[in-house]
Design a protein around this motif. Structure first.
Motif, mmCIF file in Angstrom:
data_model
loop_
_atom_site.group_PDB
_atom_site.id
_atom_site.type_symbol
_atom_site.label_atom_id
_atom_site.label_comp_id
_atom_site.label_asym_id
_atom_site.label_seq_id
_atom_site.Cartn_x
_atom_site.Cartn_y
_atom_site.Cartn_z
ATOM 1 N N PHE B 495 0.830 -1.206 0.000
ATOM 2 C CA PHE B 495 0.000 0.000 0.000
ATOM 3 C C PHE B 495 0.863 1.254 0.000
ATOM 4 C CE2 PHE B 495 -0.040 1.061 4.662
ATOM 5 C CZ PHE B 495 0.592 -0.082 5.139
ATOM 6 N N SER B 496 0.269 2.316 -0.512
ATOM 7 C CA SER B 496 1.033 3.560 -0.665
ATOM 8 C C SER B 496 0.728 4.499 0.495
ATOM 9 C CB SER B 496 0.668 4.228 -1.988
ATOM 10 O OG SER B 496 -0.727 4.436 -2.058
ATOM 11 N N ASP B 497 1.763 5.215 0.940
ATOM 12 C CA ASP B 497 1.594 6.300 1.912
ATOM 13 C C ASP B 497 2.051 7.529 1.150
ATOM 14 O OD1 ASP B 497 1.386 7.904 4.091
ATOM 15 O OD2 ASP B 497 3.167 7.128 5.126
ATOM 16 N N ALA B 498 1.083 8.279 0.631
ATOM 17 C CA ALA B 498 1.406 9.290 -0.378
ATOM 18 C C ALA B 498 2.301 10.404 0.144
ATOM 19 C CB ALA B 498 0.128 9.871 -0.956
ATOM 20 N N SER B 499 2.208 10.709 1.430
ATOM 21 C CA SER B 499 3.025 11.797 1.944
ATOM 22 C C SER B 499 3.374 11.555 3.402
ATOM 23 C CB SER B 499 2.282 13.132 1.819
ATOM 24 O OG SER B 499 3.059 14.157 2.393
ATOM 25 N N ALA B 514 5.763 19.437 -4.334
ATOM 26 C CA ALA B 514 6.421 18.696 -5.423
ATOM 27 C C ALA B 514 7.773 18.127 -5.011
ATOM 28 C CB ALA B 514 6.549 19.577 -6.664
ATOM 29 N N ARG B 515 7.801 17.464 -3.870
ATOM 30 C CA ARG B 515 9.009 16.748 -3.466
ATOM 31 C C ARG B 515 8.627 15.290 -3.245
ATOM 32 N NH1 ARG B 515 13.358 19.863 -1.595
ATOM 33 N NH2 ARG B 515 12.859 22.079 -1.433
ATOM 34 N N PRO B 516 9.571 14.382 -3.370
ATOM 35 C CA PRO B 516 9.225 12.968 -3.188
ATOM 36 C C PRO B 516 9.067 12.630 -1.710
ATOM 37 C CG PRO B 516 11.534 13.174 -3.725
ATOM 38 C CD PRO B 516 10.969 14.556 -3.760
ATOM 39 N N ASN B 517 7.890 12.856 -1.163
ATOM 40 C CA ASN B 517 7.654 12.665 0.268
ATOM 41 C C ASN B 517 6.969 11.345 0.604
ATOM 42 O OD1 ASN B 517 8.635 15.277 0.763
ATOM 43 N ND2 ASN B 517 6.611 16.171 0.407
ATOM 44 N N GLY B 518 6.615 10.569 -0.432
ATOM 45 C CA GLY B 518 5.812 9.387 -0.160
ATOM 46 C C GLY B 518 6.629 8.114 -0.086
ATOM 47 N N ARG B 519 5.920 7.004 0.123
ATOM 48 C CA ARG B 519 6.605 5.723 0.206
ATOM 49 C C ARG B 519 5.631 4.591 -0.055
ATOM 50 N NH1 ARG B 519 7.531 6.251 6.759
ATOM 51 N NH2 ARG B 519 5.344 6.671 7.210
ATOM 52 N N LEU B 520 6.221 3.471 -0.456
ATOM 53 C CA LEU B 520 5.425 2.267 -0.656
ATOM 54 C C LEU B 520 5.683 1.361 0.540
ATOM 55 C CD1 LEU B 520 3.614 0.543 -2.617
ATOM 56 C CD2 LEU B 520 5.745 -0.591 -3.288
ATOM 57 N N LEU B 521 4.617 0.903 1.180
ATOM 58 C CA LEU B 521 4.749 0.059 2.361
ATOM 59 C C LEU B 521 4.214 -1.337 2.063
ATOM 60 C CD1 LEU B 521 3.232 2.593 4.921
ATOM 61 C CD2 LEU B 521 5.618 2.374 4.256
ATOM 62 N N SER B 522 4.658 -2.288 2.838
ATOM 63 C CA SER B 522 4.055 -3.609 2.733
ATOM 64 C C SER B 522 3.740 -4.108 4.135
ATOM 65 C CB SER B 522 5.007 -4.580 2.028
ATOM 66 O OG SER B 522 6.117 -4.857 2.857
ATOM 67 N N VAL B 532 8.893 -0.578 5.046
ATOM 68 C CA VAL B 532 8.976 0.446 4.004
ATOM 69 C C VAL B 532 9.698 -0.200 2.822
ATOM 70 C CG1 VAL B 532 9.827 2.721 3.378
ATOM 71 C CG2 VAL B 532 9.063 2.281 5.719
ATOM 72 N N GLU B 533 8.999 -0.339 1.682
ATOM 73 C CA GLU B 533 9.625 -0.950 0.502
ATOM 74 C C GLU B 533 10.363 0.113 -0.306
ATOM 75 O OE1 GLU B 533 9.587 -4.154 -0.363
ATOM 76 O OE2 GLU B 533 8.250 -4.912 1.201
ATOM 77 N N LEU B 534 9.689 1.202 -0.586
ATOM 78 C CA LEU B 534 10.288 2.297 -1.360
ATOM 79 C C LEU B 534 10.151 3.577 -0.558
ATOM 80 C CD1 LEU B 534 8.645 1.685 -4.868
ATOM 81 C CD2 LEU B 534 10.981 1.095 -4.201
ATOM 82 N N ARG B 535 11.249 4.310 -0.441
ATOM 83 C CA ARG B 535 11.127 5.619 0.215
ATOM 84 C C ARG B 535 11.453 6.707 -0.794
ATOM 85 N NH1 ARG B 535 16.851 6.019 1.556
ATOM 86 N NH2 ARG B 535 17.553 3.874 1.421
ATOM 87 N N ASN B 536 11.157 7.930 -0.421
ATOM 88 C CA ASN B 536 11.363 9.083 -1.310
ATOM 89 C C ASN B 536 10.692 8.868 -2.658
ATOM 90 O OD1 ASN B 536 12.880 10.340 0.659
ATOM 91 N ND2 ASN B 536 14.785 9.422 -0.075
ATOM 92 N N TYR B 537 9.509 8.331 -2.647
ATOM 93 C CA TYR B 537 8.743 8.156 -3.874
ATOM 94 C C TYR B 537 7.780 9.339 -3.982
ATOM 95 C CZ TYR B 537 6.564 5.665 -7.721
ATOM 96 O OH TYR B 537 6.106 5.314 -8.961
ATOM 97 N N ALA B 538 7.697 9.900 -5.197
ATOM 98 C CA ALA B 538 6.903 11.115 -5.357
ATOM 99 C C ALA B 538 5.413 10.779 -5.456
ATOM 100 C CB ALA B 538 7.369 11.875 -6.591
ATOM 101 N N PHE B 539 4.687 11.121 -4.431
ATOM 102 C CA PHE B 539 3.238 10.922 -4.335
ATOM 103 C C PHE B 539 2.776 9.589 -4.922
ATOM 104 C CE2 PHE B 539 -0.308 13.620 -2.908
ATOM 105 C CZ PHE B 539 -1.319 12.696 -3.070
ATOM 106 N N PRO B 540 3.133 8.466 -4.292
ATOM 107 C CA PRO B 540 2.619 7.181 -4.758
ATOM 108 C C PRO B 540 1.117 7.142 -4.518
ATOM 109 C CG PRO B 540 3.684 6.927 -2.637
ATOM 110 C CD PRO B 540 3.898 8.351 -3.053
ATOM 111 N N ASN B 541 0.392 6.756 -5.523
ATOM 112 C CA ASN B 541 -1.067 6.785 -5.396
ATOM 113 C C ASN B 541 -1.620 5.374 -5.598
ATOM 114 O OD1 ASN B 541 -3.785 7.490 -5.521
ATOM 115 N ND2 ASN B 541 -3.301 9.518 -6.304
ATOM 116 N N GLY B 542 -2.044 5.040 -6.832
ATOM 117 C CA GLY B 542 -2.600 3.706 -7.050
ATOM 118 C C GLY B 542 -1.551 2.610 -6.942
#
Lengths: 353, 707
Positions: B495-499, B514-522, B532-542
């Motif tokens: 799941f994504s944590d957009a910010s 407009a900074r990469p504040n989001g992350r992908l979590l599992s 935290v799978e991916l950090r500094n991801y720019a607004f992960p949404n779907g």
């Protein structure tokens, strides 16, 4: 930690014994500061040229640190002590500072503890309670610091107490009161002491009471005036209302008793009600001249006591006697001051300028 | 170890750091409120450390600790009274009376030491209770009441002194446990300091964690609100004075044991030292604000100055002068600080960054896949005006729809013609949904995290925090903007944590920054751990698991791209581009029945915003100088749905040219030949028939992937 008297005495005995042994076995080894006959006793050699005396004394004293904690720095009495100590100690290169606690026991304890921490060489204390600083006096001595207690003594015996023999002084004054009152045919007196818990108050109340009781006088009141002229004045006003036949007030310290003499003169009773006090700063002598105060006792408080204390400190610092082992009391001489002698230049001291 | 997706932004590494952002985040820290008191403490500490020989020595620390303890205990009591909205001027007099009385109990009445301790604290509490009863029950003014009691108690102290000081001075009683209280030490630490630390810890817990402490704070903050909340104001107020009295009693006991001296002057003027200390610590005189820590900081400041000047053998009057000057300067600085900190944060927290989007594809080009059409026009409306902002929709095997709602509801809609019914209320703003193998609904709730709602309507938190990143100023352990999710074949939820910087309903601020504040979590159901799978991801949404179950597709709303993150197979852990430079803002992504993917555009890119992306200074000025409703923002109300192949080729786009019924489309699900449409700001769901692909059941059942 608290060390009781017997422990101190035991320690002292052991120390003296050890010193004596040391003197027998290793007389050739240098003593800690001087050339005296007793190991560790310091001082000067048996014979020395005047130049050597100066040199050795200066070496022994220069750079030593002495700190004083007075109850207040706004009284002529304590100002004189500080000034005379400063003059006498700094003349021989001793670093001297005097602070005041403003009658705050917690602050005074903090000051003394701080001076102990700083490892000064000698402490001068003006002590408002016979017990409250006792443990700190012992502590300082254990840390190798000479303690000289001024004017108001403590249960814990310092290296030297410099001040009056309160009981004796109060007796002398009380005898004067008795004589004056008997001449007036009155026998009611009131005692106003200081804090009540300081050695001056305790001993002088005791001394005066003894004399009054021996003369079959009626002590109508015996109360602490907190060394505060306005408080003592209030007490005097109440006593006067309740005892119209009062002959005299006897009290500790002229600074406080001036408040009483003012009440007495305000009520137009000067001459009828006598005011007797210990100590004789200039305002008290002025009051004697005006007649609102009857008599005071001079014990050199504002004149010689500071010099005496400075002398004792210089003696202790050169002597090499371990701190806490001398334990002496040096009493000042008394002189009654009244209208007959209050202009004598050797009595009555002014404020420091 | 998480992967850093920063490189996707195409910005140099220097761009990772922003002074403004760091400052904004620092100022937002709760402990920054205390920055002025702490700076003051460090300042005076440094000054005396440099100017006074022997200031930082153990012996001096011991000496100071006695002063600190006796002052600090009273300051703690005063803090509680102040937090409760009162003031206690009688503390110094209580200390004096208890000091004398404790000595009488010990020396004259020869009570056992334990009883003296209880007696002293109890006496203090009783004297405080007099204040408390007068103020709380007889409604007298705290200032005047305690001032009168100060005088009254001083008189008592004087009376005791007049009557007993000589007896007390001459009486001698030695007792080791008595000496231990004021002069002893525990493992080398002076007893008074140990007592202070214990009491401070207790006060901290009481004020911050106990019901009583919260009530005291509530009463001090607003009596009216506290009364309306049903609190017993009188008993709470009274208890603060009892507590303050007990603390003064304890302090008096320490002094009695340490100095063994009575004097009516004991603790004379203590109330002013204590008030100075707590005010310097930042305890508010107007109630509701103050902590044990702050009382201690203030006490330390006062004690350091007192001790430093004592060591320098300075005249005592200087102490009062220094304290007065510091108090004046401090009050001015602290007032400014407290007033402007919030404003400063507001102005600088949002720190726009540079973004360099590629030139957008021209959607007006003839016969391109982007050509605007009417394929979504006329979609059937479901639950009109009952639903409010269903961002996502999910359909189970029986054809029952579920969707969220910005009021925090989860709706259940049995069929296209049926009335929606509320399945549960989760709170927050439920966004992305997925069904697990047991037909439970997993929901990303903005502002809360990952939640689960059973068919019985029971709500349970699944994942609400991750381990904190140690080097970040902002606490990123909370999942602030959980957005969308999908379930991998092994049951792990991606799941994504957009910010990590902006909360749910402020998502557009993250777009402006407009900074990469989001992350992908599992979240792994086997371990219950969130990674935290991916950090500094720019607004992960779907988020969508691929048809083969080997990778996860993630929409970056900020970078107009979709990435593929491998979760299994030989490429596991790698991040690859899937589609880049889209002409719209991709929102949700889901599997289509024909092995392709549906992607919703929440809005289309505009030349104006593409230009603004290149101009962070422009956006910074805009944020500072223009009210929010006049900001230039990314377009979030012209939507379409596109279809993308497994290779990332865009096949077609489906539009509602008129945008009458479904103004914004943030999500779509395919089920039995129909596309179900969700929209973040819509008042309905949509349903429209599409050409069915033979042999496929649709992809709404997320766990069903071709493994």
């Amino acid at each position: 930690m608290r060390i009781n008297g017997s422990t101190v005495r035991l320690a002292a005995a052991v120390a003296v014994g050890a010193l004596a042994l040391g003197a027998c076995t290793s007389g050739a080894s240098p003593s800690q500061s001087g050339n005296g006959d007793i190991e560790g006793a310091g001082g000067l050699p048996k014979t020395a040229t005047p130049a050597d005396v100066v040199k050795l004394t200066t070496e022994a004293l220069a750079g030593k640190v002495v700190r004083a904690s007075m109850l207040t720095d706004s009284a002529a009495l304590t100002q004189n002590w500080s000034a005379r100590l400063e003059l006498g100690l700094e003349a021989v290169g001793i670093d001297f500072e005097s602070v005041a606690s403003n009658y705050d026991q917690q602050l005074q304890a903090q000051q003394i503890q701080t001076f102990i921490d700083q490892g000064v060489d000698a402490l001068v204390l003006h002590n408002q309670d016979v017990s409250s600083l006792a443990s700190l006096i012992t502590k300082a001595q254990d840390a190798g610091i000479y303690v000289v207690v001024l004017n108001l003594g403590s249960n814990a015996q310092s290296d030297a107490f410099v001040g009056p023999n309160w009981e004796e002084m109060a007796k002398v004054l009380a005898e004067r009161v008795v004589a004056d009152c008997q001449a007036k045919g009155k026998d009611e007196v009131a005692i106003i002491s200081g804090f009540g818990s300081d050695s001056g108050s305790v001993s002088s109340t005791e001394g005066a009471t003894k004399v009054f009781e021996a003369a079959n006088f009626n002590i109508v009141a015996s109360q602490p005036g907190q060394y505060d002229p306005s408080k003592a004045g209030e007490i005097a006003r109440t006593i006067l209302q309740q005892n119209p036949n009062l002959c005299a007030f006897q009290g500790n310290w002229d600074g406080m008793m001036l408040g009483v003499s003012k009440v007495v003169s305000d009520q137009g009773l000067s001459g009828q009600v006598g005011v007797y006090t210990t100590d004789d700063s200039q305002p008290a002598c002025d009051a004697i001249g005006e007649g609102s105060m009857t008599a005071a006792v001079d014990y050199g408080a504002g004149t010689n006591m500071g010099d005496t204390a400075a002398a004792v400190i210089k003696y202790l610092l050169q002597s090499g006697i371990p701190a806490g082992t001398a334990r002496t009391a040096i009493f000042m001489p008394n002189t009654i001051v009244d209208q007959s002698n209050y202009t004598d230049a050797r009595l009555c001291y002014g404020p420091i300028h | 170890m998480s992967r850093d997706a920063y490189a996707l932004t195409g910005m140099p590494w220097t761009h990772r750091f922003s002074f403004q952002r760091a400052l904004g985040e620092l100022l937002g820290k709760r402990w920054m409120e205390a920055v002025v008191p702490v700076a003051l403490l460090i300042g005076v500490g440094l000054y005396f450390g440099l100017t006074t020989i022997g200031f930082y020595t153990t012996s001096n620390a011991r000496t100071m600790s006695q002063v600190v303890a006796e002052l600090g205990l009273v300051a703690l009591g005063m803090t509680v009274v102040l937090v409760g909205g009162g003031i206690d001027l009688s503390v110094g007099a209580i200390v004096a009376v208890v000091n004398s009385m404790a000595l009488m109990m010990f020396k004259l009445w020869e009570w056992p030491v334990g009883l003296v301790v209880i007696g002293a604290i109890g006496l203090g509490a009783a004297m405080g209770a007099v204040n408390g009863v007068l103020i709380a029950y007889l409604k007298t003014r705290p200032f005047i009441t305690t001032l009168v009691m100060l005088l009254a108690y001083r008189t008592v102290a004087e009376f005791i002194d007049q009557g007993y000081s000589t007896d007390l001075a001459l009486a001698l009683r030695l007792d080791e446990s008595w000496t231990f209280i004021g002069n002893g030490s525990v493992a080398g630490v002076p007893t008074p300091l140990v007592i202070l630390v214990l009491v401070a810890g207790a006060v901290h817990l009481l004020l911050s964690r106990s019901r009583w402490g919260w009530r005291v704070t509530a009463v001090g903050s607003s009596r009216t609100s506290a009364r309306r909340a049903g609190m017993n104001l009188a008993s709470i107020t009274c208890s603060t004075y009892v507590f303050s009295g007990a603390m003064a009693g304890l302090s008096g006991l320490l002094i009695a044991s340490r100095l063994e001296g009575t004097s009516s002057r004991t603790a004379l003027g203590l109330e002013f030292s204590v008030l100075t200390a707590v005010v310097l610590g930042g305890v508010s005189l107007t109630g509701g604000r103050g902590t044990a820590m702050r009382a201690l900081i203030g006490t330390l400041v006062v004690s350091v100055i007192s001790q430093g000047l004592t060591m320098q053998a300075k005249d005592r009057f200087l102490f009062q002068v220094v304290l007065a000057v510091i108090l004046l300067v401090f009050a001015a600085v602290d007032l400014k600080w407290g007033k402007n900190r919030g404003k400063a944060i507001q102005k600088i927290y949002l720190a726009p960054g540079l973004q360099r989007p590629e030139k957008s594809p021209d959607i007006y080009a003839r016969d391109s896949v982007w050509t605007v059409n009417d394929l979504l026009t006329g979609a059937q409306a479901i639950g009109t005006d009952r639903l409010d902002g269903p961002e996502d929709v999910v359909v189970d095997a029986a054809g029952v729809m579920y969707c969220g709602d910005r009021r925090g509801y989860v709706w259940r809609i049995p069929g296209p013609e049926a009335e929606p019914e509320i399945l549960a209320r989760v709170g927050g703003h439920p966004l992305g949904l997925a069904l697990d193998a047991e037909n439970n609904i997993l929901i990303c709730v903005a502002g809360m995290g990952l939640y689960k709602v059973g068919q019985d309507g029971r709500v349970a938190g699944v994942s609400t925090e991750v381990p904190r990143t140690w080097y970040r100023i902002n606490d990123d352990s909370a999942i602030r903007l959980a957005d969308d999710l999908d379930i991998a074949p092994d049951g792990v939820v991606y799941f994504s944590d957009a910010s990590t910087r902006f909360d749910g309903d402020e998502y557009f601020l993250d777009l402006v920054e407009a900074r990469p504040n989001g992350r992908l979590l599992s979240w792994d159901p086997k371990t219950g751990r969130t990674t935290v799978e991916l950090r500094n991801y720019a607004f992960p949404n779907g988020v969508c698991v691929s048809h083969d179950g080997q990778s996860v597709l993630i929409n970056s709303s900020l970078l107009y791209r979709i990435d593929r993150y491998w979760i299994a197979g030989p490429k596991k852990g790698r991040l690859e581009p899937f589609v880049t430079n889209l002409p719209g803002i991709p929102d949700n992504i889901n599997r289509a029945s024909d092995g392709t993917y549906w992607v919703a555009f929440a809005g289309m890119r505009t030349p104006a915003w593409d230009l603004a992306s290149l101009m962070p200074d422009f956006r910074r000025r805009m944020v500072k100088e223009v009210p929010v409703d006049e900001w230039l923002l990314p377009n979030l109300n012209t939507s379409c749905v596109i279809k993308v192949t497994e290779e990332g080729e865009v096949l077609e786009s489906l539009w509602d040219r008129e945008q009458r019924d479904h103004a914004v489309i943030t999500s779509m699900r395919e089920f039995e030949g129909h596309l179900y449409l969700g929209g973040l700001t819509n008042n309905r769901l949509g349903r429209i028939e599409i050409a069915q692909v033979e042999g496929r059941q649709g992809a709404s059942r997320s766990a069903e992937v071709d493994a």
